[in-house]
Design a protein around this motif. Sequence first.
Motif, PDB file in Angstrom:
ATOM      1  N   GLY A  39     -40.834   9.525  -5.844  1.00 37.45           N
ATOM      2  CA  GLY A  39     -40.005  10.686  -5.553  1.00 37.45           C
ATOM      3  C   GLY A  39     -40.713  12.002  -5.826  1.00 37.45           C
ATOM      4  N   LYS A  40     -39.930  13.053  -5.807  1.00 36.13           N
ATOM      5  CA  LYS A  40     -40.453  14.394  -6.012  1.00 36.13           C
ATOM      6  C   LYS A  40     -40.971  14.585  -7.434  1.00 36.13           C
ATOM      7  N   TYR A  41     -40.307  13.921  -8.384  1.00 33.89           N
ATOM      8  CA  TYR A  41     -40.658  14.129  -9.790  1.00 33.89           C
ATOM      9  C   TYR A  41     -41.340  12.913 -10.436  1.00 33.89           C
ATOM     10  N   HIS A  42     -41.601  11.885  -9.658  1.00 35.05           N
ATOM     11  CA  HIS A  42     -42.318  10.727 -10.198  1.00 35.05           C
ATOM     12  C   HIS A  42     -43.122  10.083  -9.077  1.00 35.05           C
ATOM     13  N   ASP A  43     -44.292   9.561  -9.440  1.00 33.22           N
ATOM     14  CA  ASP A  43     -45.179   8.943  -8.451  1.00 33.22           C
ATOM     15  C   ASP A  43     -45.006   7.437  -8.342  1.00 33.22           C
TER      16      ASP A  43
END
Length: 224
Positions: free
Chosen positions: A170-174
């Motif tokens: 996601g935007k805040y986790h890879d």
Amino acid sequence: FGYPLKESGNKNKTYKYDGPEGPFKNIEFKAKLEEWKSDFDFCIKEEQPVRITYKPFDKGRMNIIFHPHLLYLYNGRLFVFGVSEKEGKEPFRKFCIALDRIEGNIEKVDKNYIRANTGEYNYLNKIVGVTLEKNAELITIRLRAHDRYTFGRITTKPIHDSQRTVLYPGKYHDYGEVELKVYPNVELVGQILSYGSFLQVVSPEGFRERVANELSRAIEQYKR
């Protein structure tokens, strides 16, 4: 393919590789595997038992009567499943033979053929590889890929057909996560470990511990 061949000199005109190191240096053995594949295919269709000498890589040589049921290809290697008979012992079902571990010739025998039971090999759809471990239970395994590249690798080339994505990067986790429903075995452990620190078993706890213990043993080897 650009690799030189020379005639072996016998009446059947087999050929041996006669050049520098390359993928066809043992072309005669490759031809033998194809011959055995054809032999087993015929024996399965005709319900014909055979006598073979088999040498597993981790056990002694064994002479058995074999009732072939199913040819199977995994990871570029040919296997045949069936019933194995040894003198003085009960027939062993779901016996798996790697064709490249056969020694000598495959000989037909005059013996009643032991057929496969209905659905006997359905478990092959629920494992990675060819090994059904004793007392194995069907479980759902969640794996976490810790970077987008590894997530891409396991989603474009799934570890098993049952695999499904449950979490996308996601935007805040890879990281991303997938689940697969299988019988755990040594081949699955090996595939997971092949990704190194980039792939982690999230659950269930028992299988997570199994992989962690294997990693610990590997680390101990490097401390010696």
